[in-house]
Motif scaffolding. Sequence first.
Motif: not given
Length: 573
Positions: A129-130, A132-138, A205-211
């Motif tokens: 959920i976190k 998805y919310n971060a992705g939508m805001l981005t 920052m919800a993305a994987p660290t390499p990203v």
Amino acid sequence: MCSISFLNLISISMTCFFSSLYFLLNNLVYFIEWEVVSLNSMSIVMTFLFDWMSLLFMSFVLMIASLVIYYSKEYMGGDINMNRFIMLVLMFVLSMMLLIISPNLVSILLGWDGLGLVSYCLVIYFQNIKSYNAGMLTALSNRIGDVALLLAIAWMLNYGSWNYVFYLEVMQNEYEMQLIGSLVMLAAMTKSAQIPFSSWLPAAMAAPTPVSALVHSSTLVTAGVYLLIRFNILLSNSWMGQFLLLMSGLTMFMAGLGANFEFDLKKIIALSTLSQLGLMMSILSMGFYKLAMFHLLTHALFKALLFMCAGAIIHNMNNSQDIRLMGGLSIHMPLTSACFNVSNLALCGMPFLAGFYSKDMILEIVMISNVNMFSFFLYFFSTGLTVCYSFRLVYYSMTGDLNCSSLNVLNDEGWVMLRGMMGLLIMSIIGGSMLNWLIFPVPYMICLPFFFKLLTLFVCIFGGVTGYLISVSNLYTINKSMIFYNITNFMGSMWFMPYISTYGIIFYPLNYGQIVGKSFDQGWSEYFGGQHLYQKLMNYSQTLFLIHNNNLKIYLMLFVFWILILMNFLLFL
């Protein structure tokens, strides 16, 4: 797939780097047009702009991407869909390449939207959920910039071509070009997360660290800065430059302040990226586009390294990101800690590391420029805050004992990750000096009074000491922050920007859209429009169907009906 991608990217990066040196030394610019389709009098042409700036930036992006992919081989080793992740990263890099070499607003939009779409896929990569919310805001925050770019494209039709490089100098003071410039500036502000669009950056920052290492160093967030570097002529001596100086200065200050209240390792580094983006934008708005480019490149080196080190630490801490649970990492993970500290010092502007050459020069240029007291304060106070949160981070993570409650086996045995970090470590040490000699072949000779010359160093030392004292003293132990809860809450939550963005960009507009949709599209207009017509036609077709199916009975009934009407009429007469 990781190894092949790494080798290909690093070889292309080296080619771009040596090409950029050749272009820089010979002062060359190549403008290439490729006719894709020609039909009658219409032709679709793809244009590319190759100069030292685009080639150098491309080489840095490709080099960092190659090391990030190599690092991901171990970091994402447990992922079932490893190839999918690598493909997404490569698509991300490809979109950035298209944006860098495009002098055409339409092809810029292709790269720009590619970055937005792939960044959404990468932010929601860990499906919860976190994320998805971060992705939508981005995605929704960046859509504002995409719309601004589309409007700029529509307005460029007045000029007969979308190749903006032809018109910038000629039309600098024209109203139309200023309007296009302001739309491009809005787009750049959303992509580079300047106030009031800052909240998506820490959320991503919800993305994987390499990203995160790739996004925050050389791709997504730097796209806005790079676009404005190309449009730099419109910023000088105009209201746009003054407005951008104010917004970027406040972004720099806000991010530096917020990072001092944060306990999430990745969010602290994300806020430091936001602070550095504000620094690039602010010096760019003053007309020093080469300096902005210089800092953009040096920042890419040490920020990618900082994120890689953070990833290695999080990996070893069993995916814990809270700096309060860390401690004594310098004993358990000496190599990672060394890389972490070097990149942190480069970020602070420690003399003779990568960040020093660009940061020190920017601050000295600010001192000899015609800026007001408020901007001067924002520049220097934000620099102090950067050192403050960096030393605070080092204190919490490197010193003392490990505070994690569970048993953690910390070690430096991830040799694939370490090799990826070593490449960037060397560049973080020598990169600033190398770029300084390349971009400014004649050294800047800035003459200042003794106190002003040392002011940057004083600010850094004062910031570092303050960060250390705040961490060591009992400010947090006796909960001083709870006494001043409102101020702490305001400063620690990015001046309430996440709430404003979440409600202002997502919640209320979508809610209002739903109400409008139900009232109009699915309400009155549906009732009196399509649905009403549909009901009437259905009724008529059912009547006709009745007539066709029961023809004899109907005709007899109609015949009797008409006979009765005729008889009534005759009787009435």
